[in-house]
Scaffold this motif. Structure first.
Motif, PDB file in Angstrom:
ATOM      1  N   ASN A 191      13.860  10.443  -9.036  1.00 46.39           N
ATOM      2  CA  ASN A 191      14.919   9.984  -8.140  1.00 46.39           C
ATOM      3  C   ASN A 191      15.978  11.067  -8.105  1.00 46.39           C
ATOM      4  O   ASN A 191      16.356  11.600  -9.167  1.00 46.39           O
ATOM      5  N   ILE A 192      16.474  11.399  -6.917  1.00 49.46           N
ATOM      6  CA  ILE A 192      17.477  12.465  -6.807  1.00 49.46           C
ATOM      7  C   ILE A 192      18.716  11.940  -6.101  1.00 49.46           C
ATOM      8  O   ILE A 192      18.631  11.371  -5.010  1.00 49.46           O
ATOM      9  N   VAL A 193      19.867  12.109  -6.756  1.00 48.03           N
ATOM     10  CA  VAL A 193      21.167  11.784  -6.178  1.00 48.03           C
ATOM     11  C   VAL A 193      21.959  13.078  -6.170  1.00 48.03           C
ATOM     12  O   VAL A 193      22.466  13.514  -7.211  1.00 48.03           O
ATOM     13  N   ALA A 194      22.028  13.730  -5.010  1.00 47.24           N
ATOM     14  CA  ALA A 194      22.664  15.045  -4.958  1.00 47.24           C
ATOM     15  C   ALA A 194      23.243  15.301  -3.575  1.00 47.24           C
ATOM     16  O   ALA A 194      22.716  14.825  -2.564  1.00 47.24           O
ATOM     17  N   PHE A 212      20.130  -0.817  -9.736  1.00 47.05           N
ATOM     18  CA  PHE A 212      19.603   0.040 -10.791  1.00 47.05           C
ATOM     19  C   PHE A 212      18.346  -0.530 -11.449  1.00 47.05           C
ATOM     20  O   PHE A 212      17.591   0.210 -12.087  1.00 47.05           O
ATOM     21  N   LYS A 213      18.101  -1.806 -11.271  1.00 45.13           N
ATOM     22  CA  LYS A 213      16.888  -2.397 -11.833  1.00 45.13           C
ATOM     23  C   LYS A 213      15.627  -1.890 -11.126  1.00 45.13           C
ATOM     24  O   LYS A 213      14.521  -1.994 -11.666  1.00 45.13           O
ATOM     25  N   ARG A 214      15.806  -1.336  -9.918  1.00 45.26           N
ATOM     26  CA  ARG A 214      14.658  -0.854  -9.159  1.00 45.26           C
ATOM     27  C   ARG A 214      14.060   0.413  -9.751  1.00 45.26           C
ATOM     28  O   ARG A 214      12.896   0.731  -9.494  1.00 45.26           O
ATOM     29  N   TYR A 215      14.853   1.143 -10.519  1.00 42.74           N
ATOM     30  CA  TYR A 215      14.369   2.407 -11.079  1.00 42.74           C
ATOM     31  C   TYR A 215      15.083   2.669 -12.393  1.00 42.74           C
ATOM     32  O   TYR A 215      16.275   2.982 -12.415  1.00 42.74           O
ATOM     33  N   SER A 223       0.811  -1.217   0.000  1.00 44.31           N
ATOM     34  CA  SER A 223       0.000   0.000   0.000  1.00 44.31           C
ATOM     35  C   SER A 223       0.845   1.268   0.000  1.00 44.31           C
ATOM     36  O   SER A 223       0.321   2.353  -0.234  1.00 44.31           O
ATOM     37  N   ILE A 224       2.140   1.136   0.273  1.00 41.51           N
ATOM     38  CA  ILE A 224       3.010   2.307   0.352  1.00 41.51           C
ATOM     39  C   ILE A 224       3.935   2.367  -0.857  1.00 41.51           C
ATOM     40  O   ILE A 224       4.597   1.390  -1.195  1.00 41.51           O
ATOM     41  N   LYS A 225       3.960   3.516  -1.488  1.00 43.20           N
ATOM     42  CA  LYS A 225       4.866   3.767  -2.607  1.00 43.20           C
ATOM     43  C   LYS A 225       6.083   4.522  -2.081  1.00 43.20           C
ATOM     44  O   LYS A 225       5.973   5.633  -1.562  1.00 43.20           O
ATOM     45  N   ALA A 226       7.247   3.905  -2.182  1.00 36.22           N
ATOM     46  CA  ALA A 226       8.497   4.553  -1.800  1.00 36.22           C
ATOM     47  C   ALA A 226       9.161   5.099  -3.051  1.00 36.22           C
ATOM     48  O   ALA A 226       9.399   4.362  -4.012  1.00 36.22           O
ATOM     49  N   GLN A 227       9.464   6.371  -3.047  1.00 34.89           N
ATOM     50  CA  GLN A 227      10.043   7.025  -4.220  1.00 34.89           C
ATOM     51  C   GLN A 227      11.382   7.634  -3.850  1.00 34.89           C
ATOM     52  O   GLN A 227      11.500   8.380  -2.882  1.00 34.89           O
ATOM     53  N   GLY A 228      12.414   7.309  -4.609  1.00 33.40           N
ATOM     54  CA  GLY A 228      13.768   7.744  -4.312  1.00 33.40           C
ATOM     55  C   GLY A 228      14.606   6.555  -3.891  1.00 33.40           C
ATOM     56  O   GLY A 228      14.144   5.414  -3.857  1.00 33.40           O
ATOM     57  N   LYS A 275      28.910   5.348 -16.979  1.00 36.09           N
ATOM     58  CA  LYS A 275      28.219   4.676 -15.874  1.00 36.09           C
ATOM     59  C   LYS A 275      26.712   4.746 -16.042  1.00 36.09           C
ATOM     60  O   LYS A 275      25.989   3.766 -15.789  1.00 36.09           O
ATOM     61  N   ILE A 276      26.228   5.907 -16.458  1.00 34.74           N
ATOM     62  CA  ILE A 276      24.786   6.060 -16.681  1.00 34.74           C
ATOM     63  C   ILE A 276      24.321   5.141 -17.791  1.00 34.74           C
ATOM     64  O   ILE A 276      23.282   4.479 -17.687  1.00 34.74           O
ATOM     65  N   ARG A 277      25.093   5.068 -18.845  1.00 37.48           N
ATOM     66  CA  ARG A 277      24.736   4.189 -19.972  1.00 37.48           C
ATOM     67  C   ARG A 277      24.754   2.718 -19.530  1.00 37.48           C
ATOM     68  O   ARG A 277      23.878   1.940 -19.914  1.00 37.48           O
ATOM     69  N   ALA A 278      25.732   2.339 -18.731  1.00 37.93           N
ATOM     70  CA  ALA A 278      25.805   0.951 -18.253  1.00 37.93           C
ATOM     71  C   ALA A 278      24.601   0.612 -17.381  1.00 37.93           C
ATOM     72  O   ALA A 278      24.108  -0.526 -17.397  1.00 37.93           O
ATOM     73  N   ALA A 279      24.129   1.591 -16.618  1.00 39.96           N
ATOM     74  CA  ALA A 279      23.007   1.358 -15.712  1.00 39.96           C
ATOM     75  C   ALA A 279      21.664   1.383 -16.425  1.00 39.96           C
ATOM     76  O   ALA A 279      20.759   0.599 -16.095  1.00 39.96           O
ATOM     77  N   TYR A 280      21.520   2.274 -17.419  1.00 41.36           N
ATOM     78  CA  TYR A 280      20.183   2.528 -17.987  1.00 41.36           C
ATOM     79  C   TYR A 280      20.071   2.281 -19.486  1.00 41.36           C
ATOM     80  O   TYR A 280      18.986   2.429 -20.048  1.00 41.36           O
TER      81      TYR A 280
END
Length: 391
Positions: free
Chosen positions: A201-204, A245-248, A31-36, A283-288
């Motif tokens: 998703n924020i990575v900062a 990375f498969k999670r998002y 029932s809970i959506k976790a975002q991030g 790295k971004i390309r490898a992940a996504y």
């Protein structure tokens, strides 16, 4: 504008839970959506420390809604019910922090015969290396709960203090930063996400760069993690944590870096910076994958040579590496008005963040073929932030 009240919590805060028997909806509940980026290792206590992490749930049949969490002295939250900021009994918008296991009462006297949606939102970045913990929502015993819908669009943002919304609710450019004035909800990243009706998703982390962090005495930082190193972590504060990375899998990645690399001396050599940025893109390309669109932003707190270096890096990636899904966006310093668009330490205030979004949104819209709402970014207040700073 809404005034805001800080509730420093060591006990149950007003308003009070309803008189009905209560149930706790655990964080691992469907029932809970976790975002991030959230560490879900312990299904009873989810850990997180990046800015903009949020937990959302829909419910009906409950006259109150509360959240169980643990924070720290520099971890601040806010909440929304049915799209509106949660208020304290005096009608001020409430922000929260917790020094131990705490139950925060977000709203009471709700209509039990109507559906509601609650959002618990982390305003701050990792300021003290203390991950927050979420232990679930509390509703009436016979309430019905269901998950909020995931958006069809997904964006990931990589950045520094600008993306964190450092000092966004400060009075003006001369203000001293305090954690209370950092509100990631007002960052251009979240303005864009709401405008595009996208999950984010924020990575900062403030002060971090591509190869060099703010104030480092060397051209290349080795003591503190740069953003390329944070990219692989589920927790900013834990170098051993690994994000799956498969999670998002985002449709688009927005990178706003370089400000800290070049804001102080010694500045990294052009070759070092471009090579480091290209490695981040790899790295971004490898992940996504190769089809995810990447938008590389520069500004508005930095100018040359960073502008030219990032633009050249993008052209190298497009031409040499045959990557047509990467794009440059320059945001000039001139978009920010000195008297009304800045927050603490020369960072974009609430209006400045919206002006940034005004420049970035059309580019993302054209490339992605996405329409967007202009309401979020066109509502310029003529001053810092979204809420009044009156106490």
């Amino acid at each position: 504008m809404l005034q805001k009240t800080l509730l420093a919590l060591g006990m149950l805060s007003m308003p009070m839970l309803s008189a009905y028997a209560q149930q706790v909806v655990r964080p691992s509940s469907p029932s809970i959506k976790a975002q991030g980026r959230v560490d879900t290792t312990n299904p009873e206590r989810y850990r997180f420390d990046y800015p903009g992490v949020r937990f959302t749930m829909q419910f009906s049949g409950s006259s109150s809604i509360a959240a169980k969490l643990k924070g720290s002295a520099q971890t601040y939250f806010e909440a929304f019910v049915d799209g509106k900021p949660a208020l304290d009994p005096s009608g001020r918008q409430a922000i929260y922090r917790s020094f131990g296991d705490t139950t925060i009462v977000i709203a009471s006297k709700l209509a039990k015969n109507q559906p509601h949606e609650v959002i618990l939102f982390k305003r701050t970045e990792n300021l003290d290396n203390t991950p927050a913990e979420f232990m679930g929502f509390v509703v009436d015993d016979k309430a019905s709960c269901s998950p909020a819908h995931y958006k069809a669009r997904r964006i990931e943002f990589l950045g520094n203090s600008i993306t964190c919304a450092f000092g966004t609710e400060s009075k003006d450019i001369h203000s001293t930063f305090t954690a209370e004035t950092e509100n990631n909800y007002l960052s251009y990243a979240n303005v864009l996400s709401r405008a595009f009706d996208a999950d984010a998703n924020i990575v900062a982390h403030s002060g971090r760069g591509v190869v060099r962090n703010y104030g480092d005495k060397s051209m290349v930082s080795t003591k503190e993690a740069t953003v390329p190193k944070l990219f692989g972590r589920v927790l900013d504060s834990d170098s051993t944590s690994r994000w799956d990375f498969k999670r998002y899998q985002p449709d688009a990645v927005v990178v706003n870096l370089g400000t800290n690399d070049y804001s102080t001396w010694p500045q990294p050599l052009k070759s070092l910076f471009i090579d480091g940025y290209l490695k981040l893109i790899a790295k971004i390309r490898a992940a996504y994958g190769s089809q995810t669109q990447i938008f590389c932003i520069v500004g508005p707190m930095i100018d040359e040579p960073c502008y030219s270096y990032v633009k050249e890096m993008v052209e190298m990636q497009r031409n040499t590496n045959n990557d047509s899904h990467i794009h440059f966006i320059g945001i000039p310093k001139s978009i920010l008005a000195l008297d009304k668009d800045y927050g603490a330490s020369g960072h974009p205030g609430g209006d400045g963040q919206k002006k940034m979004a005004q420049i970035v949104a059309p580019v993302i819209s054209t490339v992605m073929g996405w329409s967007y709402s202009r309401t979020e970014m066109d509502d310029i207040k003529g001053g810092q932030g979204f809420y009044s700073r009156e106490k």
